[in-house]
Enzyme design. Structure first.
Site, PDB file in Angstrom:
ATOM      1  N   ASN A  71      -3.327  12.755  -3.985  1.00 11.15           N
ATOM      2  CA  ASN A  71      -4.515  13.142  -4.746  1.00 11.15           C
ATOM      3  C   ASN A  71      -5.035  14.511  -4.319  1.00 11.15           C
ATOM      4  O   ASN A  71      -5.435  15.330  -5.157  1.00 11.15           O
ATOM      5  CB  ASN A  71      -5.616  12.093  -4.570  1.00 11.15           C
ATOM      6  CG  ASN A  71      -5.415  10.880  -5.460  1.00 11.15           C
ATOM      7  OD1 ASN A  71      -4.800  10.969  -6.513  1.00 11.15           O
ATOM      8  ND2 ASN A  71      -5.933   9.746  -5.025  1.00 11.15           N
ATOM      9  N   ASP A  74       0.853  -1.181   0.000  1.00  9.69           N
ATOM     10  CA  ASP A  74       0.000   0.000   0.000  1.00  9.69           C
ATOM     11  C   ASP A  74       0.895   1.240   0.000  1.00  9.69           C
ATOM     12  O   ASP A  74       1.854   1.334   0.786  1.00  9.69           O
ATOM     13  CB  ASP A  74      -0.901   0.003   1.238  1.00  9.69           C
ATOM     14  CG  ASP A  74      -1.976   1.073   1.154  1.00  9.69           C
ATOM     15  OD1 ASP A  74      -3.072   0.755   0.673  1.00  9.69           O
ATOM     16  OD2 ASP A  74      -1.695   2.214   1.564  1.00  9.69           O
ATOM     17  N   GLU A 109      -4.961   2.307  -4.181  1.00 11.58           N
ATOM     18  CA  GLU A 109      -3.491   2.304  -4.136  1.00 11.58           C
ATOM     19  C   GLU A 109      -2.941   1.027  -3.510  1.00 11.58           C
ATOM     20  O   GLU A 109      -1.761   0.954  -3.185  1.00 11.58           O
ATOM     21  CB  GLU A 109      -2.982   3.525  -3.350  1.00 11.58           C
ATOM     22  CG  GLU A 109      -3.191   3.478  -1.848  1.00 11.58           C
ATOM     23  CD  GLU A 109      -4.583   3.924  -1.405  1.00 11.58           C
ATOM     24  OE1 GLU A 109      -4.736   4.215  -0.204  1.00 11.58           O
ATOM     25  OE2 GLU A 109      -5.495   3.998  -2.251  1.00 11.58           O
ATOM     26  N   ASP A 130      -2.798   9.202 -10.680  1.00  7.94           N
ATOM     27  CA  ASP A 130      -2.780   8.091 -11.632  1.00  7.94           C
ATOM     28  C   ASP A 130      -1.367   7.845 -12.165  1.00  7.94           C
ATOM     29  O   ASP A 130      -0.958   6.680 -12.348  1.00  7.94           O
ATOM     30  CB  ASP A 130      -3.727   8.372 -12.800  1.00  7.94           C
ATOM     31  CG  ASP A 130      -5.188   8.278 -12.395  1.00  7.94           C
ATOM     32  OD1 ASP A 130      -5.465   7.757 -11.289  1.00  7.94           O
ATOM     33  OD2 ASP A 130      -6.048   8.720 -13.175  1.00  7.94           O
TER      34      ASP A 130
END
Length: 355
Positions: free
Chosen positions: A244, A236, A279, A253
């Site tokens: 973000n 992770d 993620e 992305d």
């Protein structure tokens, strides 16, 4: 076999079924010949040898699936020998002994020649199939037809006519059908290519080009069914939400793409990377122990830290690794890895916990 496509598995199983059925027919022929009142010695030798050869080929294929082409050509060799040796033996015997009629001593194997020719036509590429078919036909038909054409009284007998049809005209029919088989094969290959492309689209994540949740689930199901050892690693990206929120989802992305590419390049051929969600990524590695799983997870974590991520800079990742136990279900295996990942985050992130 677990890493083969669906089409390859179907072909593999078809060849196994072919070997099994051929072996059973040889066993049945052996039993029938041994129960005859006065069997020919040749009939007591060829069928059991063919049965043993097909059994050996089936065992070879079972333990060496990658040798499937060698097995196929060997099986054709066994079939050619099992049919052509009696054809030459009985023809020469009848030719040398005027009291012996070929139509009386030749075993009823002409139908097997037709089956063998059809298998050659179906299993091999058209050009190679043509050459092999001509070799098979020549080795079997030349002695039979040569004898019958010089012994007209046997040629016009019911059995002689049947042999003339089987060894003479059937090959012409098969040769006429061969171009149609080539067209059908090309069409089938196009359909298989389209199917493979659609299958890849369905199981691959559009953003990272790695396995998506659906494709990963299929891989994991295959792994659990196989009963082999192996490990999974949950990875992770630390503080990904902040990326973000700060840089926007387009940059997020890009980070995911870089992350997936970096982890994938650090894996060996026995490792599979799955985008499990957001993620979070899952790595499946077959055939490794818990200690090796921790080593691999640390190597993946180090590869993530080794270079900056454009344009956000340095990133870290947390991981949870675990190995499959005999009592595991897929759910228990993933749950254990997820708990290890959660523990790694609680302990400060940028680390791997192995349980």
């Amino acid at each position: 076999m677990q890493n083969q496509s669906i089409d390859e598995r179907v072909f593999y199983r078809a060849v196994l079924v072919w070997l099994a059925l051929t072996g059973l027919m040889a066993v049945a022929a052996t039993i029938l010949h041994y129960t005859e009142p006065a069997p020919e010695p040749m009939d007591l030798v060829i069928p059991p040898l063919a049965a043993l050869a097909n059994l050996a080929l089936a065992i070879w294929l079972r333990y060496r699936p990658k040798s499937i082409l060698s097995v196929i050509y060997s099986a054709f060799g066994v079939g050619i020998a099992a049919l052509s040796i009696p054809a030459w033996y009985y023809s020469l015997r009848a030719q040398q002994d005027p009291t012996v009629l070929l139509i009386n001593i030749f075993p009823p194997i002409s139908s097997f020649l037709i089956i063998l020719l059809v298998l050659v036509m179906v299993m091999l590429p058209p050009r190679r199939a043509f050459l092999v078919m001509m070799v098979v036909w020549s080795l079997n038909a030349v002695p039979i037809l040569s004898y019958l054409l010089t012994h007209k009284e046997e040629l016009w007998a019911p059995r002689g006519k049947d042999m003339l049809m089987s060894y003479g005209f059937v090959i012409l029919l098969l040769l006429v059908l061969l171009p149609f088989q080539r067209r059908a094969r090309l069409q089938l290959e196009r359909l298989q290519s389209d199917n493979s492309h659609m299958h890849n689209l369905a199981e691959r994540d559009a953003l990272t080009q790695q396995y998506n949740r659906w494709g990963g689930q299929r891989l994991l199901d295959d792994f659990m069914r196989s009963g082999t050892t192996g490990s999974i690693i949950m990875l992770d990206i630390d503080h990904f939400k902040m990326i973000n929120d700060t840089h926007g989802h387009l940059i997020g992305d890009q980070v995911l793409q870089q992350f997936a590419a970096r982890v994938s390049s650090a894996l060996r051929s026995d490792g599979h990377l799955i985008r499990w969600g957001g993620e979070e990524f899952l790595v499946l590695i077959r055939g490794i122990s818990e200690r090796d799983a921790f080593t691999v997870a640390e190597r993946l974590r180090a590869s993530i830290n080794s270079e900056l991520f454009s344009p956000v800079g340095k990133l870290t990742a947390s991981g949870g690794a675990t190995s499959r136990k005999d009592s595991d279900t897929l759910e228990s295996l993933i749950t254990r890895a997820d708990k290890a990942l959660y523990e790694a985050k609680l302990k400060g992130r940028d680390q791997v916990i192995c349980v």
